[in-house]
Design a protein around this motif. Sequence first.
Motif, short mmCIF file in Angstrom:
data_model
loop_
_atom_site.label_atom_id
_atom_site.label_comp_id
_atom_site.label_asym_id
_atom_site.label_seq_id
_atom_site.Cartn_x
_atom_site.Cartn_y
_atom_site.Cartn_z
N PRO A 41 0.87 -1.18 0.00
CA PRO A 41 0.00 0.00 0.00
C PRO A 41 0.90 1.23 0.00
O PRO A 41 1.64 1.44 0.96
CB PRO A 41 -0.78 -0.14 1.31
N PRO A 42 0.91 2.01 -1.08
CA PRO A 42 1.94 3.06 -1.19
C PRO A 42 1.80 4.13 -0.11
O PRO A 42 0.78 4.83 -0.06
CB PRO A 42 1.69 3.64 -2.59
N SER A 460 -4.15 5.72 -7.22
CA SER A 460 -3.69 4.56 -6.45
C SER A 460 -4.58 3.34 -6.69
O SER A 460 -4.16 2.21 -6.43
CB SER A 460 -3.63 4.88 -4.96
N ALA A 461 -5.79 3.53 -7.21
CA ALA A 461 -6.66 2.40 -7.54
C ALA A 461 -6.08 1.55 -8.67
O ALA A 461 -6.49 0.40 -8.86
CB ALA A 461 -8.05 2.90 -7.92
N ALA A 466 -0.84 -0.87 -12.93
CA ALA A 466 -0.07 0.22 -13.52
C ALA A 466 1.39 0.18 -13.07
O ALA A 466 2.29 0.61 -13.80
CB ALA A 466 -0.69 1.57 -13.15
N THR A 467 1.66 -0.37 -11.88
CA THR A 467 3.04 -0.51 -11.41
C THR A 467 3.79 -1.58 -12.20
O THR A 467 5.02 -1.63 -12.16
CB THR A 467 3.07 -0.89 -9.92
N TRP A 540 -9.49 2.47 -0.85
CA TRP A 540 -8.46 1.93 -1.73
C TRP A 540 -8.77 0.51 -2.18
O TRP A 540 -8.82 0.25 -3.38
CB TRP A 540 -7.10 1.96 -1.01
N ASP A 541 -9.02 -0.41 -1.26
CA ASP A 541 -9.18 -1.82 -1.61
C ASP A 541 -10.33 -2.01 -2.60
O ASP A 541 -10.16 -2.65 -3.66
CB ASP A 541 -9.43 -2.66 -0.36
N ALA A 542 -11.50 -1.51 -2.27
CA ALA A 542 -12.66 -1.71 -3.14
C ALA A 542 -12.46 -1.03 -4.50
O ALA A 542 -12.86 -1.56 -5.54
CB ALA A 542 -13.91 -1.16 -2.47
#
Length: 955
Positions: A41-42, A460-461, A466-467, A540-542
Motif C-alpha cells: 500500500p503506497p 492509487s486504484a 499500472a506498477t 483503496w481496496d474496493a
Amino acid sequence: MTIDKTFDPAAIESRWYSHWEEGGLFRPARDDAQPFTIVIPPPNVTGSLHIGHALDVTLQDILVRHARLQGKDALWVVGTDHAGIATQMVVERNLAAEDITRASVGRDAFIAKVWEWKAESGGTITRQLRRLGASCDWANERFTMDAGFSRAVLHVFVALYNQGLLYRDKRLVNWDPHFRTAISDLEVETREVNGKFWHIRYPLEDRPGYISVATTRPETMLGDMAVAVHPDDQRYKHLIGEMIRLPITSRLIPIIADEHANPELGSGAVKITPGHDFNDFQVARRADIQTSDMWNILDAEARIVAPPGCGVPADLVGLDRFEARDFIVKLLDEAGALEKVEDRVIQTPYGDRSGAVIEPWLTDQWYVDAKTLAGPALEAVRSGDIRVVPETWKKTWYNWLENIQPWCVSRQLWWGHQIPAWYDEDGQVYVAESEAEAQALAGDQPLTRDTDVLDTWFSSALWPFATLGWPGHSNTVRAEPVEPEVAERQAPSFSSSGAGSSTALRQAQGEREIVHTKSLVSRHYPNDVLISGFDILFFWDARMAMQGLHFMGEKPWKTLYLHGLVRDAHGAKMSKSKGNTVDPLGLIDKYGADALRFTLAAMESQGRDIKLDEKRVEGYRNFATKLWNAARFAQSNGIGGSTTLEPPRAELAVNRWILAETVKTIQALDLALADLRFDEAANTIYHFVWASFCDWYLELIKPVIGNTVRAELVEAPSFSTSGAEESSAALRQAQGERNESPEAQETRAVAGWVLDQILVLLHPFMPFLTEELWHALADRPNDLILARWPMADARAIDPAASAEVEWLIKLVSEIRAARSELNVPPGARLHLFASDVSDETIDRLDRQHAVLSRLARLDSIQLSPFAGTGAAQVVVDEATYALPLEGVIDLAAERARLAKGAEAAEKERDGLAGRLNNPAFVEKAKPEAVAKAREDHDAKAAEAERLRAALARLG
C-alpha cells in the motif's frame, strides 16, 4: 566466524540490509519459477514510519520472504503515493517560511518546487522501511507521479469518459475552505464540539402561525429551499404544499413531505438546505428540485455570497460563515423569530490536514459511475473469486458497494495528475490523453485546460497493474532505478499550460523511466495477496477491485487480508493528543527490528486490534538473545551448519525426537502461513525454538557431545555466555582431535541440521538475526535469504522415540515443579521411588536413568513404593513417584507456609469473584478495571490451586 558473546542487533542490521539490496537478492532472476506478487500500500511521500505501517509491512515481508524461500519468483512492488493535499501543504508551508505563496510563483513554478522537495526530502519513509527489513524490489520502485504511471492514469480517465462512466456534475462535496478544495471522506475527522441548537420560527404565508425548525448552523438558512415534514405527521399533514416565509430574506419556500423528517425529533419539521447538507440534497432531489436551482450561499473560502433572487442582505455579504452566524442570530432575535437556544454537543467535521471545519458545498466536479463499476467487485467476493480474510469483513464489503454513491475524483489543487479535459469558449469539453489529441477533436477552436487534478485515490486504484508497466510500451525487462538528480528534474507529464513538459524533458524521462516487458503484467497480475488495514477498505481496496476488474478483466489479487489497528497497551487508540503513540524506530533502536517484527506478527490475530505493550517487544528481544546464545553454545561444541537438505540418520531416541519435532513444526508453520494465521505461525516457531530446542534438546545432548565447554556456556535454560573467554575455535579443534563416538557424531549432525531448519523457518520473521547466524555456523555458498524452505518429511517422525522423550520431559518437569513449590534447595539431591509402574516405564527408567538423575538431581531411582511419610508425590501416566523430604526441608514449616498461602489466595480470589458477580461493578466500572479484576481473579485462583496441590504432595 566466531559468534560474539553479546547479541547486538544494531551491529548486524544495516550491514545485512545493504548486502541484500546491493546484491539484488530481493528479486533474484527466477523467470521460470512460479510467480508470487504482492504490492505495498503506497505510503504518502510526505510520511514517516508509524506503528501501523510497521505492522502492515512486517506481514507483507513475512509472506514475500517465505515465498522467496519456497523458490518462487517473488515480486514485492514498492513505491510511494504523491499524496496531493498533504504534499502541497508541506511545500506551501516551506514557501510561507520565505514569505512566498503559491499564487505569487504560479502553477508551473510551484510544481517545480514540489519536485525539488520530493527529490530532497521525499524518501524518508522508504529509508525507514529498510530499517524494518522490508525486502521490496527497490530496483523497480514506483511513484504515482512517475511518467509511466501518469500515462496509465490519463489512459484510464479518458477510457472511462468515453465509456460514459466518468462525467461532470454539480453535487455536494466535503469542502475544505482552507485549501479551497473538495476532499474525501477519509480526510475528514469528526470531533465533538460544544455548540448551540437554535430554534427558529418560520411564519406561514397566508395564515397566522409558524413552523418551528432547529439548526446548529443558522447561517445556512439563507440557502433554505423548503421545510420538510413527515407525510404521516398529523400536526403538519394539512400544511403540505403551502408556503412559509424565510426569516431575514422574506423569501417564500414550500412545505414538503419527506420521510427524512422524524416526528419524534424536535418539532418534527426540518429545514432543507440542499446546497449545504448531504441529507437535504437528497430530500431536494426527491422533491424534484433541480440541482441548477439550488443555492450555494458560501464561496470557496466559506464567506457569504448573494446569489440572484436569494434575498441575502447586503450587510452579510463577504462575512466569514461564523461571523455571519452571530449576525444572523442577532437579526433573528430582533425580529422575534428566535424561539429558543439550547446547548448541545455537536459532531463537527474537520479537515485532517487543515484543521478547518469542513463545509458541505455544492459545486461542479468530475464523478465516476461507481455503482456500475461496483457490480463485478461485489460478485468477485460473493463467488469466492476474491478471498477475504477474515470473512467477517465480507458483510461490510457488500453493504458499502451495494449502497455506493458517485465517486468525486476531482480536486482543486495544483499538485497531482491534472485532469485531461479541455474547454472551448462555449464550455464544450474535449477529453483526451494529450492537448494535441484534444485540439484535433476541437478543430481550430482555442482551448483551455481544466485546472483541477485527480483525487489521489483515483491513481492509487490502478496500483496493482499500472506498477507493472500497464498499458506498456517497452520490451525491456528491467531498468536501473531513477536516480535522485534525475528525479529532481522530472516535472509532471502534463503541466497546467496544456503543452506538458518540453520535448527534450519528456525524452529524458522516457529514457530513465522504469520499464518492463509486455509480459510482466500477464505474469504478475493478478497479485497473490493484498495486506491492508481495514480502515482503507473502501477508499483503496474496493476501488482497486473495481478498476482492476474493469480494465484487466480479472480481480487485482486472489486474497484480501485486512488487519486491525495497533493500539496502546491499555487498548486505547493511539493519538498525538493523548501522548500514547509508539515510535517504531525508537523500538528498533532499543530492541532491534527483529524483536519488533516478531512482536507484531505474534500479536496479529486475523483482524483483531493489537494492544502493543513494550514489554512484549522486550520479551521477543530476549527470545532472539536465547537463540543467539544457543547457537554460540552449539558452535562452541563443534556443531555447525548442515551439509544436507535431508534429515541426518539417527539412532538415539533424543535425536529421533528432535527430528520429529522439527518436522511437526514445519507442518504447523506451513498450515498457519497458508491460512494467514500470523500469530499461530510466530507462536509455533517460538515454542519450538525456546522449549523443544533450547530448553530440552541442548540440555539432553550435553553428555553425548562431551564436557568441552565451561559451565557458563551450558547452564540451562538461558545458555548465557558471560565469562566464556576460551576460543571456540580452539575448543572445536580439541574436539576434532579426540576420537568421537558414533553417538556424538550423529548428535552433532542432527543438532546442526535442526539449527539450520530453525534459521530458515524463523527467517521471514527475524531476517537479520537468522542471516547472521546462518553465516556464523558455516561457510555457505548462498545467503539465507535465498535458501530453501524445508520440506515436512513425515518419514523423520518416530512415534516411539517421541513418546519416550516426551515422557522424560514430563517427568523431569513434574519433579522440578515439586522441588520449586516445596522450596527444596537447588543443590539437594533426592531419592525417587516409583510405584505402579508398567513394563514400558521400567524400560524407560532403565534407558534414561543417567539423564533423569542429572536433570532432576537424583541420587537414586528405586522401583518400589515409599513406605514413609513426608514425601512429595508426582503422578506421570500410570506411575506414582515419591520424593522423600525428611531432613531436606522443615516439613511442618512448609505445610504451614503452603496452607497460609493457599488461604490468602483463596480469600482474594473469592473477594474478586464477589466484585465480578456484582452487576453494578461490571456495568459501571471502566472496561479496563473489569478486565483487570478478571485477570487478578484468574491469577489468584491458579495460585490457590497450585498451593493446594503442593500441600497435597506432602501427604
